[in-house]
Scaffold this motif. Structure first.
Motif, short mmCIF file in Angstrom:
data_model
loop_
_atom_site.label_atom_id
_atom_site.label_comp_id
_atom_site.label_asym_id
_atom_site.label_seq_id
_atom_site.Cartn_x
_atom_site.Cartn_y
_atom_site.Cartn_z
N GLY A 121 4.76 2.64 1.67
CA GLY A 121 5.37 3.64 0.81
C GLY A 121 4.60 4.94 0.81
O GLY A 121 3.40 4.99 1.12
N VAL A 122 5.32 6.02 0.48
CA VAL A 122 4.77 7.37 0.36
C VAL A 122 5.09 7.86 -1.04
O VAL A 122 6.19 7.65 -1.53
CB VAL A 122 5.40 8.32 1.41
N LEU A 123 4.11 8.50 -1.67
CA LEU A 123 4.32 9.13 -2.97
C LEU A 123 3.96 10.60 -2.82
O LEU A 123 2.84 10.93 -2.43
CB LEU A 123 3.45 8.48 -4.04
N THR A 124 4.92 11.48 -3.08
CA THR A 124 4.69 12.91 -2.91
C THR A 124 5.60 13.69 -3.85
O THR A 124 6.58 13.16 -4.36
CB THR A 124 4.92 13.34 -1.43
N SER A 125 5.26 14.95 -4.06
CA SER A 125 6.10 15.77 -4.94
C SER A 125 7.17 16.52 -4.16
O SER A 125 8.18 16.94 -4.73
CB SER A 125 5.24 16.76 -5.73
N GLN A 126 6.97 16.68 -2.85
CA GLN A 126 7.95 17.37 -2.01
C GLN A 126 7.96 16.72 -0.63
O GLN A 126 6.94 16.21 -0.18
CB GLN A 126 7.58 18.85 -1.85
N ILE A 127 9.12 16.79 0.02
CA ILE A 127 9.21 16.26 1.38
C ILE A 127 10.38 16.94 2.09
O ILE A 127 11.40 17.25 1.48
CB ILE A 127 9.37 14.73 1.40
N LYS B 169 0.84 -1.20 0.00
CA LYS B 169 0.00 0.00 0.00
C LYS B 169 0.87 1.24 0.00
O LYS B 169 1.96 1.25 0.56
CB LYS B 169 -0.90 0.02 1.23
N LEU B 170 0.32 2.28 -0.61
CA LEU B 170 1.01 3.55 -0.77
C LEU B 170 0.09 4.64 -0.27
O LEU B 170 -1.12 4.59 -0.50
CB LEU B 170 1.29 3.72 -2.27
N ILE B 171 0.64 5.64 0.42
CA ILE B 171 -0.16 6.79 0.83
C ILE B 171 0.31 8.00 0.02
O ILE B 171 1.51 8.22 -0.15
CB ILE B 171 -0.06 7.04 2.36
N VAL B 172 -0.68 8.74 -0.50
CA VAL B 172 -0.39 9.88 -1.38
C VAL B 172 -1.19 11.08 -0.91
O VAL B 172 -2.43 11.01 -0.88
CB VAL B 172 -0.77 9.56 -2.84
N PRO B 173 -0.55 12.21 -0.54
CA PRO B 173 -1.32 13.41 -0.23
C PRO B 173 -1.94 13.94 -1.52
O PRO B 173 -1.26 14.01 -2.55
CB PRO B 173 -0.27 14.37 0.33
N VAL B 174 -3.23 14.26 -1.48
CA VAL B 174 -3.94 14.63 -2.71
C VAL B 174 -4.83 15.86 -2.54
O VAL B 174 -5.25 16.18 -1.43
CB VAL B 174 -4.81 13.47 -3.24
N TYR B 175 -5.10 16.48 -3.68
CA TYR B 175 -6.16 17.48 -3.81
C TYR B 175 -7.25 16.79 -4.61
O TYR B 175 -7.03 16.45 -5.78
CB TYR B 175 -5.69 18.71 -4.58
#
Length: 136
Positions: A63-69, A2-8
């Motif tokens: 896992g994490v999927l993001t554009s910035q961290i 599983k992956l967590i993704v911050p979203v709009y």
């Protein structure tokens, strides 16, 4: 995994967890299409004050999927065995496809350092979403 993704909404990847209240929990092994990408407020799965990496592991997020961290967040995830992937743009569906095809690159410490001036939103002194009253 599983992956967590911050979203709009349900189409765009947010710049980080501090920029949105919602996440997509992506489960490529889900049997029903509606459960492949479940959209929820992230504080409902990771309540304030809880250990974020422990809660993520309890619900099977690896896992994490993001554009910035931020570097500290990257280190926290990596030290806990959680992979952090850098999105290519903000199109959620495209990035999930890249993830399935194993074509996303992990975030590096150098890339996270480039994000060190990103406002965490915690100081509550923002003039606008993009401009902080305090100097960095």
């Amino acid at each position: 995994m599983k992956l967590i993704v911050p979203v709009y909404g349900d189409k765009r990847i947010a710049e980080g967890f501090n920029k949105t209240t919602d996440v997509c929990i992506y489960d490529p092994l889900a049997s029903e299409a509606k459960n492949v990408c479940k959209f929820v407020p992230w504080r409902t799965i990771i309540p304030p004050g809880s250990k974020i990496t422990k809660k993520m592991k309890e619900i099977g997020i690896a896992g994490v999927l993001t554009s910035q961290i931020q570097l500290l967040a990257l280190n926290l995830f990596v030290e806990s065995g959680i992979h952090v992937y850098r999105s290519e743009g903000d199109d959620l569906e495209r990035n999930l496809s890249l993830y399935r095809d194993q074509k996303l690159m992990p975030f590096t410490s150098k890339e996270a350092l480039e994000n060190s001036s990103i406002c965490s939103g915690a100081c509550d002194t923002c003039i606008t979403d993009d401009q902080c009253k305090t100097s960095k």
